[in-house]
Motif scaffolding. Sequence first.
Motif: not given
Length: 230
Positions: A214-230
């Motif tokens: 709760x309330x965490x200020x998280x950084x973007x993950x350089x390696x994470x490019x997102x989810x693939x949804x089909x």
Amino acid sequence: MPVKRLSGVKLQVQDPERLARFYSDVLGMTARSGNGSWRAGYAGADADLVLQPGGRPVPHSREERYWKIGICLPDLDTACEQLRQKGVEVSAPHQFRDIGYMAHLHDPEGFAIELLQHDFQGSRPDGAGDPALPLGGGAHLGQITLRTGDIAAELAMRADMTLLAVQDVAEFGFDLHFLAYTEETPPDPDLRAVGNRPWLWKRPYTVLEFQHIAGADLRDSPAFLGLEIT
């Protein structure tokens, strides 16, 4: 109207082919190349790892949005023994609270992997694993885990997914929320019911898990490019 499916997690890595070979040779996935990237995954309806080039050798942080994948399987002890025989460092299997019987490791580029048995410690059926098969057989990519500081916003953004479970881990400062593209509902309508958890670990599709701090200020993950949804 076609049903949506969580079909992949896209990661930018240093060496897609080498990492895909680890997932196939060590964890029993099938690896295949195409369009400049590699995919690694199990047969069935669960998601693949979509490994794309261009990653940097940076340590992964608990303050980042991306956390891990979870591989669910019938026999954790057999899986861990196989990994140790291949020289892979894996933690000792343990029952984590009333959540699951699990162990942890990292792939060659430092990405976290959780191994999670279908049944709680002491409840595994006889003959659940086959030592002749990778990870004892029956492995599937059960979870893709992201971190969030605002679960209400995440749930609103994913109103087309079904919330299957909520699990409190208050002593560690977070709770867990599990969503999927499915019309299934848990056996117990109470989404916090402990009895639903082995059911959840056996689902044949990949679940999107949020570790909510709760309330965490998280950084973007350089390696994470997102989810693939089909």
